[in-house]
Design a protein around this motif. Structure first.
Motif, PDB file in Angstrom:
ATOM      1  N   ILE A 152      42.249  23.675  33.131  1.00  0.00           N
ATOM      2  CA  ILE A 152      41.241  24.174  33.921  1.00  0.00           C
ATOM      3  C   ILE A 152      41.433  25.253  34.913  1.00  0.00           C
ATOM      4  O   ILE A 152      40.697  26.230  34.994  1.00  0.00           O
ATOM      5  CB  ILE A 152      40.738  22.973  34.953  1.00  0.00           C
ATOM      6  N   GLY A 153      42.752  25.609  35.003  1.00  0.00           N
ATOM      7  CA  GLY A 153      43.453  26.950  35.696  1.00  0.00           C
ATOM      8  C   GLY A 153      42.896  28.125  34.921  1.00  0.00           C
ATOM      9  O   GLY A 153      42.490  29.019  35.249  1.00  0.00           O
ATOM     10  N   GLU A 154      43.234  28.030  33.487  1.00  0.00           N
ATOM     11  CA  GLU A 154      42.855  28.953  32.498  1.00  0.00           C
ATOM     12  C   GLU A 154      41.372  29.267  32.323  1.00  0.00           C
ATOM     13  O   GLU A 154      40.899  30.538  32.407  1.00  0.00           O
ATOM     14  CB  GLU A 154      43.441  28.392  31.248  1.00  0.00           C
ATOM     15  N   ILE A 155      40.391  28.154  32.039  1.00  0.00           N
ATOM     16  CA  ILE A 155      39.099  28.383  31.781  1.00  0.00           C
ATOM     17  C   ILE A 155      38.494  28.877  32.816  1.00  0.00           C
ATOM     18  O   ILE A 155      37.638  29.487  32.894  1.00  0.00           O
ATOM     19  CB  ILE A 155      38.381  27.389  31.170  1.00  0.00           C
ATOM     20  N   ASN A 156      39.058  28.434  34.048  1.00  0.00           N
ATOM     21  CA  ASN A 156      38.287  28.838  35.328  1.00  0.00           C
ATOM     22  C   ASN A 156      38.400  30.498  35.542  1.00  0.00           C
ATOM     23  O   ASN A 156      37.452  31.535  35.805  1.00  0.00           O
ATOM     24  CB  ASN A 156      39.090  28.263  36.626  1.00  0.00           C
ATOM     25  N   GLU A 157      39.531  31.041  35.256  1.00  0.00           N
ATOM     26  CA  GLU A 157      39.847  32.368  35.398  1.00  0.00           C
ATOM     27  C   GLU A 157      38.998  33.083  34.106  1.00  0.00           C
ATOM     28  O   GLU A 157      38.475  34.209  34.512  1.00  0.00           O
ATOM     29  CB  GLU A 157      41.465  32.718  35.119  1.00  0.00           C
ATOM     30  N   GLY A 160      46.747  29.087  37.713  1.00  0.00           N
ATOM     31  CA  GLY A 160      45.467  30.234  37.924  1.00  0.00           C
ATOM     32  C   GLY A 160      46.325  31.499  37.812  1.00  0.00           C
ATOM     33  O   GLY A 160      47.386  31.734  37.269  1.00  0.00           O
ATOM     34  N   ASN A 161      45.508  32.741  38.197  1.00  0.00           N
ATOM     35  CA  ASN A 161      45.763  34.121  38.104  1.00  0.00           C
ATOM     36  C   ASN A 161      47.277  34.259  38.812  1.00  0.00           C
ATOM     37  O   ASN A 161      47.265  34.394  40.132  1.00  0.00           O
ATOM     38  CB  ASN A 161      44.729  34.872  38.545  1.00  0.00           C
ATOM     39  N   ASN A 208      61.352  22.974  45.283  1.00  0.00           N
ATOM     40  CA  ASN A 208      59.930  23.507  45.100  1.00  0.00           C
ATOM     41  C   ASN A 208      59.707  25.055  44.912  1.00  0.00           C
ATOM     42  O   ASN A 208      60.424  25.804  45.914  1.00  0.00           O
ATOM     43  CB  ASN A 208      59.123  23.064  45.875  1.00  0.00           C
ATOM     44  N   LEU A 209      58.756  25.412  44.069  1.00  0.00           N
ATOM     45  CA  LEU A 209      58.624  27.055  43.814  1.00  0.00           C
ATOM     46  C   LEU A 209      57.087  27.017  43.618  1.00  0.00           C
ATOM     47  O   LEU A 209      56.587  26.199  42.977  1.00  0.00           O
ATOM     48  CB  LEU A 209      59.454  27.430  42.925  1.00  0.00           C
ATOM     49  N   SER A 210      56.443  27.926  44.101  1.00  0.00           N
ATOM     50  CA  SER A 210      55.102  28.104  43.874  1.00  0.00           C
ATOM     51  C   SER A 210      54.593  29.647  44.137  1.00  0.00           C
ATOM     52  O   SER A 210      55.285  30.189  44.605  1.00  0.00           O
ATOM     53  CB  SER A 210      54.268  27.370  44.677  1.00  0.00           C
ATOM     54  N   GLY A 211      53.448  29.889  43.586  1.00  0.00           N
ATOM     55  CA  GLY A 211      52.849  31.496  43.609  1.00  0.00           C
ATOM     56  C   GLY A 211      53.437  32.181  42.285  1.00  0.00           C
ATOM     57  O   GLY A 211      53.619  31.730  41.271  1.00  0.00           O
ATOM     58  N   PHE A 212      53.664  33.553  42.771  1.00  0.00           N
ATOM     59  CA  PHE A 212      54.078  34.554  41.768  1.00  0.00           C
ATOM     60  C   PHE A 212      55.269  34.061  41.163  1.00  0.00           C
ATOM     61  O   PHE A 212      55.420  34.203  40.122  1.00  0.00           O
ATOM     62  CB  PHE A 212      54.133  35.934  42.357  1.00  0.00           C
TER      63      PHE A 212
END
Ligand SMILES: Cc1cc2nc3c(=O)[nH]c(=O)nc-3n(C[C@H](O)[C@H](O)[C@H](O)COP(=O)(O)OP(=O)(O)OC[C@H]3O[C@@H](n4cnc5c(N)ncnc54)[C@H](O)[C@@H]3O)c2cc1C
Length: 477
Positions: free
Chosen positions: A209-214, A393-394, A405-409
């Motif tokens: 869903i993350g990919e197709i949303n973008e 996501g993008n 934990n790691l998140s983001g770029f």
């Protein structure tokens, strides 16, 4: 049907499979001392066994055969990026023949396995002919298939996300929906055409869903000016009370917040129980109108596995011991998504992931090496995963590495570096890196490649009186 007579001993047979079985067992054994290793499947588990034993047995007199119904190895973690047009399908598929230096590859469907007779029946893809293969050692890595929980409507009206064809079909369907939506002035119709629902909130559902949303939002912005972006609906249906139950609650909350901020509606504690052509029916009794339904709701074993005459566990998987042997068959190993492997340290079962299948493959290669060298002291399987990662996501990822934990770029870049390193061939690494690099600069491709004509050759009649190609060439010169 005509009897088939053996060219060597003139014995006759009623069926091709009985003839081939006779031929292989009686006439095709090079020497009893040449051991035959047969590997079934061309996925993460089987290819990891193959690559290791190619190294280990380079100078040994063993015969290695690998059978798969696809002639390529598929790198599934990047499948959602094919569905979103970011990567070309051929970038994440590698011909199995690339890995065969000593091994023989057979493009065929495994029909059945006879553990007592040590025979595997296969059906060749190009002419459907049935063959029997004998083995001294067998490795079963046939993966799994999408589980629709016996609901034909869900099977017929949703898109699975398991094979390369699935990813191509999803991409094509998304483009079709955009083309249709761009040509309708009807607000309600446009909303339905632009509603994309994904069932399943595990890694593949969330990444999809993350990919197709973008993909949809970027394509609408650049290529479909007549579409109102507000009519786009992205819905993630989760039967659990949170997404990504494989990771800790804190990171799952971070992922939820990111997805929701990017316009994805998450329906928690909701099961998709049925569907029709343009909607999905929920366990609450509600009906959600959506022209695209993607199903990542679960995996089950395929028939060859479920019909195998041995001990089965959860979801029909093959129960193996710590050496990855089937019970009572020390010459048969199973691994990956089709095997149930106990994790004695955690008193649970190892998860079905690519990283586990690869490690299991490495252990099987070591144990095969021992068996071939008459050492019965086989090694036990044990693996502690360093963590999990996903791109949602993008330029946004999430990761748990050794409990952190790691998140983001940073998680996004780590995902790309780690998985790029795991691509088995240099050429494909290069293609993927290039596609990723130009993605920010170019438009996402929305070309709709139409249906492709497929020709099947069931048999070729050879006229004995026609000169051979070589003879024809000589007579022309
Ligand atoms: C979209 C998606 C994303 C994923 N992302 C990740 C991830 O990021 N990280 C991770 O660790 N795991 C991920 N996974 C899970 C991972 O792909 C599987 O756990 C892994 O592929 C299992 O390996 P395997 O060798 O058991 O089976 P597979 O890789 O499925 O291979 C099975 C092989 O057997 C062949 N086969 C099947 N039936 C037959 C038959 N009858 N005759 C002949 N050949 C047959 C198939 O063609 C295939 O080659 C993902 C899965 C999906 C679907």
């Amino acid at each position: 049907m005509k009897d088939i007579s053996c060219t060597y001993c003139k014995e006759t047979f009623e069926t091709e499979s009985s003839y081939y079985s006779h031929y292989l067992t009686v006439h095709n054994s090079k020497s009893p001392s040449v051991k035959k290793i047969l590997i079934l499947g061309g996925g993460f588990g089987s290819v990891s066994v193959l690559r290791k034993i190619e190294e280990k047995f380079r100078d040994n007199d063993v015969e290695i055969t690998i059978v798969s119904d696809e002639n390529f190895f598929l790198f599934t973690p990047m499948l959602p990026q094919v569905a979103s047009g970011l990567l070309h399908p051929s970038s994440i598929t590698m011909p199995i023949r690339y890995f065969c230096k000593k091994a023989k590859f057979l493009h065929a469907i495994v029909d059945s396995i006879d553990l007592q007779q040590q025979l595997v029946t296969i059906q060749r893809i190009f002419d459907n002919k049935v063959h029997a293969l004998e083995y001294d050692y067998l490795v079963i890595g046939l993966g799994g298939k999408t589980n629709y929980f016996e609901n034909e409507n869900l099977e017929n009206h949703s898109f699975p996300m398991k094979t390369i064809e699935d990813a191509i079909a999803i991409r094509n369907h998304i483009i079709l929906m955009l083309e249709q939506a761009a040509q309708t002035g009807n607000f309600e119709l446009q909303r339905s055409l632009l509603t994309f629902a994904v069932v399943g909130s595990g890694f593949s559902g969330v990444e999809t869903i993350g990919e197709i949303n973008e993909y949809v939002k970027r394509s609408v912005e650049k290529s479909y000016p007549s579409i109102n972006p507000e009519n786009i609906n992205m819905i993630l249906i989760s039967s659990k009370n949170r997404v990504l139950t494989e990771i800790n609650e804190k990171l799952s909350t971070t992922a939820t917040r990111y997805l929701e901020k990017n316009g994805i509606t998450i329906m928690k504690n909701t099961k998709a129980v049925d569907s029709d052509e343009d909607s999905v029916i929920l366990d609450s009794g509600g009906k959600l109108s959506c022209a695209t339904l993607i199903w990542t709701g679960g995996i089950m074993c395929n028939n060859v596995i479920s019909e195998l005459n041995c001990e089965h566990g959860r979801n029909g998987k093959l129960v193996v011991d710590s050496k990855l042997n089937l019970k009572d068959f020390t010459n048969v190993f199973a691994l990956g998504d089709c095997a149930l492997i106990k994790d004695t340290k955690l008193d649970s079962f190892y998860p079905s992931t690519a990283q586990h299948a690869i490690r299991e493959g490495n252990l099987i290669a070591e144990n095969l090496n021992k068996l071939i060298n008459d050492d019965n002291n086989l090694n036990d399987f044990s693996f502690s995963s360093m963590g999990n990662m996903a791109i949602i996501g993008n330029k946004f990822g999430i990761a748990t590495i050794a409990g952190h934990n790691l998140s983001g770029f940073s998680a996004w870049i780590l995902w790309r570096m780690y998985y790029l390193a795991k691509i088995p061939t240099f050429g494909k690494k290069l293609k993927i890196a290039f596609d990723w690099m130009v993605d920010g600069l170019l438009l996402r491709d929305v070309t709709l490649i139409g249906s492709i004509k497929k020709k099947t050759i069931h048999s070729i009649n050879i006229n004995e009186n026609v000169p051979s190609i070589k003879e024809q060439l000589i007579s022309q010169s």
